[in-house]
Each structure stands twice: as structure tokens, then as C-alpha cells.
Design a protein around this motif. Structure first.
Motif, PDB file in Angstrom:
ATOM      1  N   ILE A 103       0.735  -1.219  -0.098  1.00 28.34           N
ATOM      2  CA  ILE A 103      -0.030  -0.045  -0.202  1.00 28.34           C
ATOM      3  C   ILE A 103       0.799   1.353   0.110  1.00 28.34           C
ATOM      4  N   VAL A 104       0.659   2.116  -0.927  1.00 28.00           N
ATOM      5  CA  VAL A 104       1.565   3.322  -1.323  1.00 28.00           C
ATOM      6  C   VAL A 104       0.668   4.433  -1.418  1.00 28.00           C
ATOM      7  N   GLY A 105       0.989   5.555  -0.526  1.00 30.20           N
ATOM      8  CA  GLY A 105       0.245   6.762  -0.819  1.00 30.20           C
ATOM      9  C   GLY A 105      -0.135   7.468   0.659  1.00 30.20           C
ATOM     10  N   SER A 106      -0.596   6.791   1.697  1.00 35.32           N
ATOM     11  CA  SER A 106      -0.760   7.095   3.060  1.00 35.32           C
ATOM     12  C   SER A 106       0.112   7.627   3.466  1.00 35.32           C
ATOM     13  N   LYS A 107       0.008   8.750   4.481  1.00 35.95           N
ATOM     14  CA  LYS A 107       1.131   8.982   5.159  1.00 35.95           C
ATOM     15  C   LYS A 107       1.674   8.080   6.425  1.00 35.95           C
ATOM     16  N   CYS A 130       5.087   4.477   4.753  1.00 36.33           N
ATOM     17  CA  CYS A 130       4.833   5.568   5.620  1.00 36.33           C
ATOM     18  C   CYS A 130       5.750   6.530   5.321  1.00 36.33           C
ATOM     19  N   MET A 131       5.258   7.747   5.363  1.00 34.05           N
ATOM     20  CA  MET A 131       6.253   9.091   5.207  1.00 34.05           C
ATOM     21  C   MET A 131       6.788   9.517   6.600  1.00 34.05           C
ATOM     22  N   THR A 132       8.224   9.844   6.134  1.00 35.87           N
ATOM     23  CA  THR A 132       8.788  10.530   7.491  1.00 35.87           C
ATOM     24  C   THR A 132       9.619  11.458   6.674  1.00 35.87           C
ATOM     25  N   PHE A 133      10.487  12.584   7.730  1.00 36.91           N
ATOM     26  CA  PHE A 133      11.265  13.336   7.258  1.00 36.91           C
ATOM     27  C   PHE A 133      12.525  13.117   8.065  1.00 36.91           C
ATOM     28  N   LYS A 182      15.988  11.133   8.853  1.00 42.35           N
ATOM     29  CA  LYS A 182      17.143  10.578   7.998  1.00 42.35           C
ATOM     30  C   LYS A 182      17.114   9.244   8.049  1.00 42.35           C
ATOM     31  N   GLN A 183      16.677   8.622   9.621  1.00 43.76           N
ATOM     32  CA  GLN A 183      16.984   7.188   9.956  1.00 43.76           C
ATOM     33  C   GLN A 183      15.522   6.753   9.893  1.00 43.76           C
ATOM     34  N   PRO A 184      14.879   6.081   8.731  1.00 43.29           N
ATOM     35  CA  PRO A 184      13.553   5.478   8.620  1.00 43.29           C
ATOM     36  C   PRO A 184      13.563   4.361   9.479  1.00 43.29           C
ATOM     37  N   LYS A 185      12.373   4.003  10.037  1.00 43.52           N
ATOM     38  CA  LYS A 185      12.055   2.944  10.778  1.00 43.52           C
ATOM     39  C   LYS A 185      11.246   1.644  10.019  1.00 43.52           C
ATOM     40  N   HIS A 186      11.743   0.669  10.234  1.00 42.28           N
ATOM     41  CA  HIS A 186      10.868  -0.654   9.941  1.00 42.28           C
ATOM     42  C   HIS A 186      10.204  -1.255  11.121  1.00 42.28           C
ATOM     43  N   TYR A 187       8.800  -1.568  11.063  1.00 46.80           N
ATOM     44  CA  TYR A 187       8.344  -2.011  12.209  1.00 46.80           C
ATOM     45  C   TYR A 187       7.003  -2.749  11.720  1.00 46.80           C
ATOM     46  N   ASP A 188       6.509  -3.362  12.749  1.00 45.91           N
ATOM     47  CA  ASP A 188       5.196  -4.357  12.532  1.00 45.91           C
ATOM     48  C   ASP A 188       4.191  -3.604  13.260  1.00 45.91           C
ATOM     49  N   TYR A 189       3.134  -3.539  12.571  1.00 48.32           N
ATOM     50  CA  TYR A 189       1.859  -2.917  13.301  1.00 48.32           C
ATOM     51  C   TYR A 189       0.676  -3.863  13.066  1.00 48.32           C
ATOM     52  N   ASN A 190       0.223  -4.529  13.805  1.00 51.64           N
ATOM     53  CA  ASN A 190      -0.825  -5.555  13.708  1.00 51.64           C
ATOM     54  C   ASN A 190      -0.923  -6.367  12.610  1.00 51.64           C
ATOM     55  N   GLY A 191       0.530  -6.938  12.324  1.00 51.58           N
ATOM     56  CA  GLY A 191       0.939  -7.901  11.477  1.00 51.58           C
ATOM     57  C   GLY A 191       1.381  -7.461  10.233  1.00 51.58           C
ATOM     58  N   THR A 251      11.806   7.932   3.726  1.00 51.17           N
ATOM     59  CA  THR A 251      12.321   9.315   4.075  1.00 51.17           C
ATOM     60  C   THR A 251      12.178  10.217   2.717  1.00 51.17           C
ATOM     61  N   VAL A 252      11.533  11.506   3.194  1.00 51.00           N
ATOM     62  CA  VAL A 252      11.602  12.240   2.025  1.00 51.00           C
ATOM     63  C   VAL A 252      11.660  13.764   2.343  1.00 51.00           C
ATOM     64  N   PRO A 253      12.266  14.584   1.473  1.00 48.52           N
ATOM     65  CA  PRO A 253      12.544  16.114   1.810  1.00 48.52           C
ATOM     66  C   PRO A 253      11.210  16.897   1.850  1.00 48.52           C
ATOM     67  N   ASN A 254      11.148  17.571   2.849  1.00 47.79           N
ATOM     68  CA  ASN A 254      10.119  18.587   3.140  1.00 47.79           C
ATOM     69  C   ASN A 254      10.191  19.900   2.318  1.00 47.79           C
ATOM     70  N   VAL A 255       9.455  19.587   1.147  1.00 43.72           N
ATOM     71  CA  VAL A 255       9.493  20.289  -0.021  1.00 43.72           C
ATOM     72  C   VAL A 255       7.998  20.937  -0.480  1.00 43.72           C
ATOM     73  N   GLY A 256       7.260  21.078   0.365  1.00 47.55           N
ATOM     74  CA  GLY A 256       5.773  21.406   0.092  1.00 47.55           C
ATOM     75  C   GLY A 256       5.239  20.313  -0.820  1.00 47.55           C
ATOM     76  N   GLY A 257       4.250  20.823  -1.842  1.00 45.59           N
ATOM     77  CA  GLY A 257       3.160  19.607  -2.302  1.00 45.59           C
ATOM     78  C   GLY A 257       4.131  18.565  -3.198  1.00 45.59           C
ATOM     79  N   ALA A 258       5.343  19.159  -3.570  1.00 46.34           N
ATOM     80  CA  ALA A 258       6.134  18.041  -4.534  1.00 46.34           C
ATOM     81  C   ALA A 258       6.619  16.939  -3.586  1.00 46.34           C
ATOM     82  N   LYS A 259       6.717  16.992  -2.218  1.00 52.71           N
ATOM     83  CA  LYS A 259       7.146  15.971  -1.394  1.00 52.71           C
ATOM     84  C   LYS A 259       6.161  14.823  -1.474  1.00 52.71           C
ATOM     85  N   ALA A 260       4.788  14.741  -1.756  1.00 51.86           N
ATOM     86  CA  ALA A 260       4.031  13.606  -2.031  1.00 51.86           C
ATOM     87  C   ALA A 260       4.370  12.770  -3.164  1.00 51.86           C
ATOM     88  N   ILE A 261       4.948  13.577  -4.388  1.00 52.89           N
ATOM     89  CA  ILE A 261       5.068  12.808  -5.613  1.00 52.89           C
ATOM     90  C   ILE A 261       6.360  11.914  -5.363  1.00 52.89           C
TER      91      ILE A 261
END
Length: 387
Positions: free
Chosen positions: A6-10, A41-44, A46-55, A62-72
Motif C-alpha cells: 500500500i503506497v500513498g498514505s502518510k 509510511c512517510m517520514t522526514f 533521516k533514519q527511517p524505521k521498519h516496524y510491525d503494526y498489527n501484522g 524518508t522524503v525532503p520537506n519540500v511542499g506539495g512536491a514531497k507527496a510525488i
């Protein structure tokens, strides 16, 4: 095992909006043991986490915080992550489900890469992002082009509104899009709070509001949610109740323009009260509103509308197809014709308790019958497993 990326949710657990709440419910209410969810999952950080959530296998991107373009950037990086996981773990015949139409100009290059491993690419087209007034004209043009690219290339489009599905077929008939309808969900549960709870008393005292003596608006503070019409018409009405507006209002240009046009600051009934992040308190505020006014004009099945129908007996909805499809005969409808909403507010203010109760029962039944999370999750799992 069916692997679903699943891609696209924060991200989950959900702390944000509609897509995040949807993914959270999909994962936490999972019934089938035959599905493995992988959630970007989106994060700013620099050390992105990998985790289990309910299986579910969750990976921060990690994305740069650059306004609307960050979602793309986020969507593209998340697709690259999904592709790496598929290759690395030798996964086959799964699904990549992309939420929203942000990467239309780029998606065609990814489709064959996923198809190589038997993965289908599905898209949720969301609402009419290209109609939102917050975007400049060049950005709106990009969203429209991007939507076309996603529709053209997706193996399947899952629309959460029948009106969106109809729009997709009418606007993009040349692509002969493959679509299905699965709605967004909501819970029909009462607030656990009572009038004696400190947080309830504090909120009502702070904003000088009395239970069952206010109309309520909840939604993003953007022009396409028709704040000007709702405020102007309320001001013109002889309703003695307050108009409580729960929104992420900032003293921005839209706010200042609206104040200049309507002079709402001179009407003591109109109360901008900021946001309410406590979900149980928000539910209590909805339950104890005299009525709810919904002005959303862009998008599919709106989460705040479902919550209103589940919690508030009297709902006055802007009469577009998206809202009528959800509310049916469990709500009253208004147009932007001057005087229309004013008259409806005054009529609504004179309804008998029995009339209001009847509308409330119909509204709640709509949510139970067609929009319960149990029903929505079951439909998604069935769809994932049949491919």
C-alpha cells in the motif's frame, strides 16, 4: 499468501486523514490469514524505521520537506521500495495499491516492472484533486494530467464513490478503464464521554457553547468546502443557535478575505473554535449538535460526512452527487442559490424532535448498511484474494 503493498498514505497507526484511517482499519480489522500487508509510511527522519503494526510490515520512506512536491517524491520512492522487496523476497502475483493520482506522468515506467513479477497495480483515484482551489493553475493542470495517466495505466481503479466511478468512465472512456466500487467506512458507536466529564465541560465552557443549541461544521478550511455560502446564509437566517466551526483555521488570506466579504466577526453566533484532535470529544460534540452542515463539493465519500451521519441526527448537506449518494433520505439538501440554505436552516430550526429522530435513524442506518468498516474490509479482502 497474497502480498499487498500500500503506497500513498502518510502512515499507520493513523494520526492524519482519510487514507491513513482507511489503511489503519484495513490492517487492524484484518480477517483473512491469506493476506500480508506491506505499508509505506512517510517520514522526514533521516533514519527511517521498519516496524510491525498489527501484522503489517511497515516501512518509513524518508522524503525532503519540500511542499506539495514531497507527496510525488514519496510515492515514487515508495514504489521503488515495493519493487526492491518483491525482488529481494522473490514475491509473486501480488498487488500494489496506490492511493491517489499523484504520479501519473511516471507510472507507465513502473507497470511493466511490477507485471514482470505478476503484481497488478491498482489505484484509488480519490476525488477531484485538480478542482481544489488551494492549488495554483499550473498545479491543477498537473493533477488533471496525472489523473489521466493513472487511469490509463492502472490494472484496476477502486472508487470509493459511485459518482467518482461514473466520472472516470465518462471522462476517460478512450482508455476503457477497469473499475470497481468499494466505499470508505465509518463506525456507529456512541461517545464514551458524558456531560459530567471534565474535558466536555471545559470545551463547552471555553467556547461558550450549549449542548443541542448549535449547528456544527467540521472540515478543512478551504474554499471548495463552501464556507462562504454556509456562513453568509447562516448570518442571513433568524436562527438563534450558534454556528460552531471546527477547522484548521489559520489567519490566512482565505480567512481574511472571508471576514472582509461576510463580516462574520460581527455575528456573535459564529464561533471558530479551532481543531479537536480528541476523537471521543469530537464524537460527543457531533452527538450534541442540533444539526450538522456539510459543504464539501469536491471528492468522493467524505469521511467527515460519514462521521456526521453516524453521530448527528439532523444533517444539512450540499446537494452534489457525492453527498446525495451517501446521505440518501437520511439528510436534507441545499444549493448555493442565495436564500436557499437560509430558508432550510430556519425550517430545520422548527422541526419537531420526532422529525429529527426519524432523520437520525435513517442516517445511522445508511452508515450501518453500506459504510461499516466490517463491510468495507470484507469487500477489500474478497477483492484482493480473487485476483
Amino acid at each position: 499468501m497474497k502480498d499487498v503493498f500500500i503506497v500513498g498514505s502518510k502512515g499507520i497507526p493513523a494520526q492524519y486523514g482519510g487514507y491513513e484511517t482507511f489503511v489503519d482499519n484495513l490492517v487492524t480489522r484484518q480477517v483473512s490469514k491469506g493476506i500480508k500487508y506491506h505499508v509505506a509510511c512517510m517520514t522526514f527522519d533521516k533514519q527511517p524505521k521498519h516496524y510491525d503494526y498489527n501484522g503489517a510490515d511497515c516501512q518509513e520512506i524518508t522524503v525532503p520537506n519540500v511542499g506539495g512536491a514531497k507527496a510525488i517524491i514519496y510515492d515514487l520512492k515508495a514504489l521503488n521500495w515495493a519493487l526492491e522487496q518483491i525482488k529481494k523476497n522473490n514475491l509473486r502475483n501480488g498487488i500494489v495499491y496506490i492511493l491517489a493520482c499523484r504520479i501519473g506522468p511516471f507510472i507507465h515506467s513502473y507497470i511493466p516492472k511490477f507485471h514482470k513479477y505478476g503484481f497488478q497495480v491498482w489505484v484509488n483515484p480519490d476525488g477531484h484533486e485538480w478542482l481544489r482551489a488551494k492549488w495554483s493553475m499550473p498545479v491543477r493542470k498537473y493533477w488533471k494530467v496525472s489523473e489521466g495517466g493513472m487511469v490509463k495505466n492502472a490494472d484496476l481503479l477502486i472508487c470509493d464513490s459511485k459518482n467518482i466511478e461514473k466520472y472516470i468512465h465518462e471522462s476517460y472512456s478512450k482508455y476503457n478503464p477497469n473499475t470497481t466500487f468499494i466505499a470508505y467506512g465509518a463506525d456507529v458507536l456512541s461517545s464514551t464521554l458524558t456531560a459530567d466529564d471534565a474535558k466536555v465541560q471545559e470545551w463547552y465552557e471555553k467556547h461558550q457553547v450549549t449542548p443541542n443549541n448549535y449547528f456544527l461544521i467540521v472540515g478543512r478550511f478551504v474554499p471548495e468546502n463552501n464556507y462562504e455560502t454556509m456562513i453568509r446564509e447562516f448570518m442571513a437566517s433568524d436562527v438563534k443557535k450558534d454556528l460552531v466551526i471546527i477547522t484548521n483555521v489559520e489567519r490566512n488570506k482565505f480567512y481574511e478575505d472571508l471576514k472582509e466579504k461576510t463580516h462574520f466577526d460581527t455575528d456573535k453566533r459564529i464561533k471558530f473554535v479551532g481543531t479537536v484532535y480528541d476523537k471521543d470529544l469530537l464524537k460527543y460534540i457531533r452527538e450534541n449538535a442540533y444539526g450538522y452542515i456539510h459543504g464539501h463539493s469536491v471528492g468522493g465519500t467524505n469521511p467527515s460526512l460519514l462521521e456526521a451521519l453516524a453521530d448527528t441526527k439532523l444533517n444539512l448537506l450540499y446537494g452534489v452527487g457525492f453527498n446525495k449518494e451517501v446521505g440518501e433520505d437520511g439528510a436534507l439538501y441545499w444549493s448555493k442559490t442565495p436564500g436557499f440554505l437560509k430558508d432550510l436552516l430556519e425550517k430545520a430550526d422548527k422541526l419537531t424532535p420526532k422529525q429529527i429522530d426519524n432523520l437520525g435513524k435513517k442516517a445511522k442506518q445508511r452508515v450501518i448498511d453500506e459504510y461499516s468498516w466490517k463491510k468495507i474490509v470484507d469487500e477489500y479482502e474478497t477483492k484482493f484474494l480473487e485476483n
